[in-house]
Design an enzyme around this catalytic site. Structure first.
Site, PDB file in Angstrom:
ATOM      1  N   ALA A 385       0.893  -0.967   0.011  1.00  0.00           N
ATOM      2  CA  ALA A 385      -0.004   0.049   0.080  1.00  0.00           C
ATOM      3  C   ALA A 385       0.981   1.261   0.050  1.00  0.00           C
ATOM      4  O   ALA A 385       0.586   2.273  -0.677  1.00  0.00           O
ATOM      5  CB  ALA A 385      -0.835   0.116   1.158  1.00  0.00           C
ATOM      6  N   CYS A 386       2.043   1.263   1.031  1.00  0.00           N
ATOM      7  CA  CYS A 386       2.812   2.307   0.883  1.00  0.00           C
ATOM      8  C   CYS A 386       3.428   2.727  -0.679  1.00  0.00           C
ATOM      9  O   CYS A 386       3.705   3.736  -0.989  1.00  0.00           O
ATOM     10  CB  CYS A 386       3.785   2.370   1.797  1.00  0.00           C
ATOM     11  SG  CYS A 386       3.274   2.540   3.602  1.00  0.00           S
ATOM     12  N   ARG A 387       4.020   1.471  -1.314  1.00  0.00           N
ATOM     13  CA  ARG A 387       4.261   1.708  -2.493  1.00  0.00           C
ATOM     14  C   ARG A 387       3.422   2.129  -3.385  1.00  0.00           C
ATOM     15  O   ARG A 387       4.096   3.379  -4.352  1.00  0.00           O
ATOM     16  CB  ARG A 387       4.915   0.373  -3.086  1.00  0.00           C
ATOM     17  CG  ARG A 387       5.548   0.196  -4.554  1.00  0.00           C
ATOM     18  CD  ARG A 387       5.643  -0.975  -4.989  1.00  0.00           C
ATOM     19  NE  ARG A 387       5.773  -1.036  -6.516  1.00  0.00           N
ATOM     20  CZ  ARG A 387       6.057  -2.098  -7.339  1.00  0.00           C
ATOM     21  NH1 ARG A 387       5.656  -3.359  -6.854  1.00  0.00           N
ATOM     22  NH2 ARG A 387       6.336  -2.127  -8.655  1.00  0.00           N
TER      23      ARG A 387
END
Length: 421
Positions: A385-387
């Protein structure tokens, strides 16, 4: 009876839209999406629908995945690419349609997975947020999972911050080495200088600066597990005469007169209201001409709320807060530090996270054995999700370099940056 007979596959087909590149199979035998899709999502139990209907935004999907009620075959990042935007953009009409199809029974309150932290309200008063005790608890909950687990995810560098890729195709380890070296060069480190590394993690910056630049270094971290691992590594590298890692809040550092301070990934944990005091404290630790390099995740602009919400707050960084780069620059100047350089490394963090995702995938069975299935699922979801968030410019990563000038305004730096790429 219509509600009970609605195929779950039909429900997800409405959620994802006609152009979705994922397939869905469900516990009721229904399916949707192209059979040859590169990613398949399995809805394993009605609990997934309960979480989706009763939880706001990404929290419902996160709960379903962490609990194992929803699973993914194929690349989780690709699945999120298709899922997250659609669920976040559900209109009132979409939710009303889901309610009619699924029935009110899926609106029931469901106990979240054991890995979830309480809400901010339940965690206590806002006034207590970022007290030393509460910060220590928050850091321990994230960083004291297992040093072996972090070795599996991060790789040999044990660097849990954005790497800097010197060129396309560089390995994650090369990029982490390059990041530490870039920080050293921006700080102008020379043999015999004194370096303070706050939020030092597993000591990668300390070790690099001492080995390659001949400085004396002190690193501090609120994670006991990190401090023990890092100090043991410092000893094994033969650096204990010039380097030390302490399990200590940065606010309790008593030494002063440092030539340089590195802060790599700490600012996210201190709280927006504490940023001015944080920079004042660090500025006072520097000699005149001493430099501070602050490296942290940032909001893309000041309209974005400081506080993390949803999945990140409940599962990853409780009490985490981000600021926009302009807020950090202002606070540094107000603390008496003249900002000389700022660099956005957003794309580099997306590449770093892709590397961590690959490491976790490669070592999945051992990670589950070390930290448990639920915790490993939290990490898989968090990294993917952070990517996606960095790629979409929902968040950024800034390195900001400041210097403590002398009374005449001298800054002891070259007229132009001399640290290269």
């Amino acid at each position: 009876m219509t509600q009970a007979s609605t195929p779950v596959g039909e429900v997800f087909e409405r959620l994802l839209g006609p152009r979705a590149t994922v397939s869905i199979t469900a516990y009721d035998g229904s399916s949707s999406g192209p059979a040859d899709a590169p990613v398949s999502i399995q809805v394993r139990s009605p609990l997934a629908l309960d979480y989706l209907m009763s939880s706001p935004g990404d929290l419902g999907l996160a709960r379903a995945y962490v609990a194992g009620a929803l699973d993914v075959t194929g690349d989780l990042y690709t699945a999120l690419h298709a899922l997250s935007a659609q669920v976040d953009q559900l209109t009132p009409a979409d939710r009303l349609w889901l309610l009619r199809k699924l029935g009110a029974r899926h609106l029931r309150v469901v106990k979240p997975p054991a890995e979830e932290h309480p809400s901010r309200i339940r965690r206590g008063m806002t006034a207590l947020r970022h007290s030393k005790g509460r910060d220590s608890e928050a850091i321990a909950s994230h960083y004291d999972v297992s040093n072996r687990f972090y070795e599996l995810v991060l790789g040999p560098s044990m660097a849990y911050t954005c790497a800097v890729f010197p060129q396309a195709g560089a390995s994650l380890e090369e990029a982490q080495e390059h990041k530490f070296d870039l920080v050293c060069r921006k700080l102008g480190l020379q043999p015999g200088m004194k370096l303070l590394d706050v939020g030092c993690g597993w000591g990668g910056m300390v070790a690099h600066a001492v080995r390659h630049y001949g400085v004396e270094a002190l690193g501090v971290t609120l994670s006991r597990e990190q401090a023990q691992w890092a100090q043991k590594n410092i000893v094994s590298l033969g650096l204990a005469d010039r380097a030390e890692i302490r399990h200590l809040d940065y606010r309790d550092v008593t030494e002063t007169g440092f030539d340089a301070i590195s802060s790599i990934g700490l600012t996210e944990h201190i709280g927006a209201r504490n940023v001015p005091g944080y920079f004042r404290f660090l500025a006072e630790k520097l000699k005149p001409h001493g430099r501070l390099l602050n490296h942290c995740i940032t909001n893309p602009d000041t309209s974005v709320a400081h506080r993390s919400r949803g999945f990140i707050d409940r599962y990853v960084f409780p009490d985490g807060e981000l600021e926009a780069p302009g807020e950090l620059v202002t606070a540094m100047h107000d603390a008496g530090l003249e900002v000389r350089h700022s660099e956005n490394l957003r794309e580099h963090y997306a590449l770093t996270l892709a590397g961590w995702c690959a490491n976790l995938d490669e070592h999945w069975d051992e990670a589950v054995s070390e930290a448990g299935a639920g915790r490993s699922r939290v990490w898989a979801l968090y990294l993917a999700a952070c990517r996606l968030a960095f790629e979409r410019r929902e968040i950024e990563l800034h390195q900001i370099l400041g210097v403590r000038t002398d009374r005449e305004g001298g800054m002891g730096m070259p007229l132009r940056p001399d640290w290269g790429i």
